[in-house]
Scaffold this motif. Structure first.
Motif, mmCIF file in Angstrom:
data_model
loop_
_atom_site.group_PDB
_atom_site.id
_atom_site.type_symbol
_atom_site.label_atom_id
_atom_site.label_comp_id
_atom_site.label_asym_id
_atom_site.label_seq_id
_atom_site.Cartn_x
_atom_site.Cartn_y
_atom_site.Cartn_z
ATOM 1 N N LYS A 33 50.167 24.477 34.107
ATOM 2 C CA LYS A 33 50.092 25.679 34.942
ATOM 3 C C LYS A 33 50.376 26.868 34.195
ATOM 4 C CE LYS A 33 51.956 23.245 38.658
ATOM 5 N NZ LYS A 33 52.047 23.377 39.923
ATOM 6 N N LEU A 34 49.829 26.987 32.943
ATOM 7 C CA LEU A 34 49.582 28.073 32.004
ATOM 8 C C LEU A 34 48.318 29.193 32.169
ATOM 9 C CD1 LEU A 34 50.841 26.647 28.717
ATOM 10 C CD2 LEU A 34 52.141 28.289 30.254
ATOM 11 N N TYR A 35 47.194 28.560 33.049
ATOM 12 C CA TYR A 35 46.162 29.022 33.092
ATOM 13 C C TYR A 35 46.092 30.655 33.753
ATOM 14 C CZ TYR A 35 41.095 29.286 32.397
ATOM 15 O OH TYR A 35 39.923 29.400 31.782
ATOM 16 N N GLY A 36 47.153 30.795 34.350
ATOM 17 C CA GLY A 36 47.322 32.217 35.225
ATOM 18 C C GLY A 36 47.821 32.930 34.120
ATOM 19 N N ASN A 37 48.268 32.758 32.958
ATOM 20 C CA ASN A 37 48.593 33.870 32.141
ATOM 21 C C ASN A 37 47.487 34.677 31.416
ATOM 22 O OD1 ASN A 37 51.120 32.861 32.483
ATOM 23 N ND2 ASN A 37 51.304 31.788 30.680
ATOM 24 N N GLY A 100 40.812 25.466 44.739
ATOM 25 C CA GLY A 100 41.742 26.701 44.491
ATOM 26 C C GLY A 100 41.053 27.027 43.267
ATOM 27 N N ASN A 101 41.638 28.212 42.761
ATOM 28 C CA ASN A 101 41.197 29.163 41.536
ATOM 29 C C ASN A 101 42.119 28.588 40.313
ATOM 30 O OD1 ASN A 101 40.535 30.949 39.498
ATOM 31 N ND2 ASN A 101 40.591 32.556 40.704
ATOM 32 N N PRO A 102 41.719 28.196 39.470
ATOM 33 C CA PRO A 102 42.634 27.525 38.288
ATOM 34 C C PRO A 102 43.340 28.864 37.435
ATOM 35 C CG PRO A 102 40.250 26.957 37.646
ATOM 36 C CD PRO A 102 40.532 27.530 39.220
ATOM 37 N N ALA A 103 42.627 29.872 37.604
ATOM 38 C CA ALA A 103 43.015 31.224 36.989
ATOM 39 C C ALA A 103 44.265 31.481 37.763
ATOM 40 C CB ALA A 103 42.018 32.293 36.871
ATOM 41 N N HIS A 104 44.542 31.368 39.160
ATOM 42 C CA HIS A 104 45.675 32.008 39.850
ATOM 43 C C HIS A 104 46.316 30.590 40.335
ATOM 44 C CE1 HIS A 104 42.862 35.053 39.731
ATOM 45 N NE2 HIS A 104 43.972 35.797 39.539
ATOM 46 N N SER A 105 46.642 29.463 39.579
ATOM 47 C CA SER A 105 47.113 28.140 39.842
ATOM 48 C C SER A 105 48.769 28.391 40.459
ATOM 49 C CB SER A 105 46.881 27.189 38.853
ATOM 50 O OG SER A 105 47.439 27.643 37.543
ATOM 51 N N LEU A 106 49.337 29.438 39.908
ATOM 52 C CA LEU A 106 50.553 29.582 40.130
ATOM 53 C C LEU A 106 50.886 30.149 41.330
ATOM 54 C CD1 LEU A 106 51.871 30.815 36.681
ATOM 55 C CD2 LEU A 106 52.059 28.362 37.722
ATOM 56 N N GLN A 107 49.779 31.123 42.050
ATOM 57 C CA GLN A 107 49.997 31.479 43.085
ATOM 58 C C GLN A 107 49.509 30.650 44.382
ATOM 59 O OE1 GLN A 107 47.201 34.731 43.273
ATOM 60 N NE2 GLN A 107 48.286 36.008 41.415
ATOM 61 N N GLU A 108 50.284 30.728 45.577
ATOM 62 C CA GLU A 108 49.930 29.941 46.552
ATOM 63 C C GLU A 108 49.860 30.572 48.027
ATOM 64 O OE1 GLU A 108 53.127 26.828 46.940
ATOM 65 O OE2 GLU A 108 52.869 26.472 44.986
ATOM 66 N N HIS A 109 48.734 31.257 47.992
ATOM 67 C CA HIS A 109 48.366 31.800 49.088
ATOM 68 C C HIS A 109 46.874 31.585 49.421
ATOM 69 C CE1 HIS A 109 46.390 35.060 46.693
ATOM 70 N NE2 HIS A 109 47.688 35.050 46.211
ATOM 71 N N ASP A 110 46.221 32.182 50.578
ATOM 72 C CA ASP A 110 45.238 31.485 51.350
ATOM 73 C C ASP A 110 43.913 32.417 50.443
ATOM 74 O OD1 ASP A 110 46.158 29.843 53.031
ATOM 75 O OD2 ASP A 110 46.475 31.396 54.599
ATOM 76 N N THR A 111 44.293 33.460 49.929
ATOM 77 C CA THR A 111 43.114 34.167 49.352
ATOM 78 C C THR A 111 42.738 33.512 48.004
ATOM 79 O OG1 THR A 111 44.591 35.829 48.392
ATOM 80 C CG2 THR A 111 43.798 36.224 50.550
ATOM 81 N N VAL A 112 43.217 32.459 47.442
ATOM 82 C CA VAL A 112 42.933 31.995 46.189
ATOM 83 C C VAL A 112 41.728 31.574 46.128
ATOM 84 C CG1 VAL A 112 43.446 30.316 44.590
ATOM 85 C CG2 VAL A 112 45.269 31.377 45.737
ATOM 86 N N LYS A 113 41.201 30.802 47.256
ATOM 87 C CA LYS A 113 39.659 30.193 46.999
ATOM 88 C C LYS A 113 38.876 31.818 47.210
ATOM 89 C CE LYS A 113 40.463 26.036 49.044
ATOM 90 N NZ LYS A 113 40.192 24.812 50.249
ATOM 91 N N ASP A 114 39.023 32.689 47.730
ATOM 92 C CA ASP A 114 38.173 33.848 47.907
ATOM 93 C C ASP A 114 38.095 34.371 46.358
ATOM 94 O OD1 ASP A 114 37.616 33.347 50.422
ATOM 95 O OD2 ASP A 114 39.123 34.742 51.117
ATOM 96 N N ASN A 115 39.041 34.482 45.679
ATOM 97 C CA ASN A 115 39.258 35.167 44.461
ATOM 98 C C ASN A 115 38.405 34.434 43.432
ATOM 99 O OD1 ASN A 115 40.905 37.237 45.447
ATOM 100 N ND2 ASN A 115 42.665 36.236 44.748
ATOM 101 N N PHE A 116 38.270 33.037 43.687
ATOM 102 C CA PHE A 116 37.624 32.196 42.367
ATOM 103 C C PHE A 116 36.250 32.887 42.264
ATOM 104 C CE2 PHE A 116 34.387 29.122 41.480
ATOM 105 C CZ PHE A 116 34.770 28.409 40.300
ATOM 106 N N TRP A 117 35.541 33.251 43.123
ATOM 107 C CA TRP A 117 34.281 33.839 42.749
ATOM 108 C C TRP A 117 34.218 35.191 42.119
ATOM 109 C CZ3 TRP A 117 30.922 30.102 42.985
ATOM 110 C CH2 TRP A 117 31.022 29.037 43.669
ATOM 111 N N VAL A 118 35.225 36.074 42.352
ATOM 112 C CA VAL A 118 35.206 37.181 41.448
ATOM 113 C C VAL A 118 35.781 36.623 39.986
ATOM 114 C CG1 VAL A 118 36.689 39.198 41.113
ATOM 115 C CG2 VAL A 118 36.169 38.460 43.372
ATOM 116 N N TYR A 119 36.689 35.807 39.836
ATOM 117 C CA TYR A 119 36.936 35.437 38.564
ATOM 118 C C TYR A 119 35.885 34.335 38.005
ATOM 119 C CZ TYR A 119 39.048 31.840 35.120
ATOM 120 O OH TYR A 119 39.161 30.902 34.061
ATOM 121 N N PHE A 120 34.873 33.886 38.819
ATOM 122 C CA PHE A 120 33.912 33.040 38.084
ATOM 123 C C PHE A 120 32.966 34.127 37.596
ATOM 124 C CE2 PHE A 120 29.627 31.357 38.766
ATOM 125 C CZ PHE A 120 29.823 30.249 38.123
#
Length: 155
Positions: A33-37, A100-120
């Motif tokens: 759970k360090l990937y969000g750093n 979900g987005n491994p970059a935001h694995s510490l966050q637990e909200h519904d927009t995590v899946k949407d943010n994956f493509w921005v991160y990707f």
């Protein structure tokens, strides 16, 4: 002919190696759970940069320092492209398997899946390609074998 066949053999090794190192770090950071750093992303960029430089150094050694700057850049570009494609395919599969987005694995909200493509698109595709191209340009210019600081007529 032997030089070109030798240089072609280690091209996939550096691309696969960079992708494998990135994948291993992604899994380790996700499990811990360090990937969000923020600095974890920088570590991946440093790995790409150093890996591309090492591939160019090895390419020049195999070619006995007789390769051109363009061929060294081409080696770095192909290494970057191969590593980025493999890592991108892994991240898409990882996203669908883990959910979900491994970059935001510490966050637990519904927009995590949407943010994956921005991160990707931003970090995995654009930044890796940018860092790889910069490393390829730098490596091609710095490790070019026939650099001359004096004119041919001077001793």
């Amino acid at each position: 002919m032997e030089k070109s066949s030798q240089s072609g053999k280690f091209l996939p090794a550096y691309g696969y190696g960079l992708a494998l190192i990135s994948i291993v770090f992604t899994v380790i950071f996700y499990l811990t759970k360090l990937y969000g750093n923020l600095w974890m992303g920088y570590l991946g960029n440093i790995i790409m940069f150093i890996g591309v430089l090492l591939s160019i150094i090895h390419y020049n050694r195999v070619r006995h320092d007789r390769g051109s700057a363009m061929s060294a850049f081409s080696m770095g570009w192909r290494t970057t492209l191969l590593a980025t494609i493999i890592y991108a395919v892994f991240m898409i599969l990882f996203h669908f398997l883990v959910g979900g987005n491994p970059a935001h694995s510490l966050q637990e909200h519904d927009t995590v899946k949407d943010n994956f493509w921005v991160y990707f698109l931003g970090n995995i595709i654009f930044v890796n390609l940018f860092v790889g191209v910069v490393a390829a340009l730098l490596g091609a210019m710095v490790f070019k074998s026939d650099q001359k600081t004096t004119s041919p007529n001077e001793p």
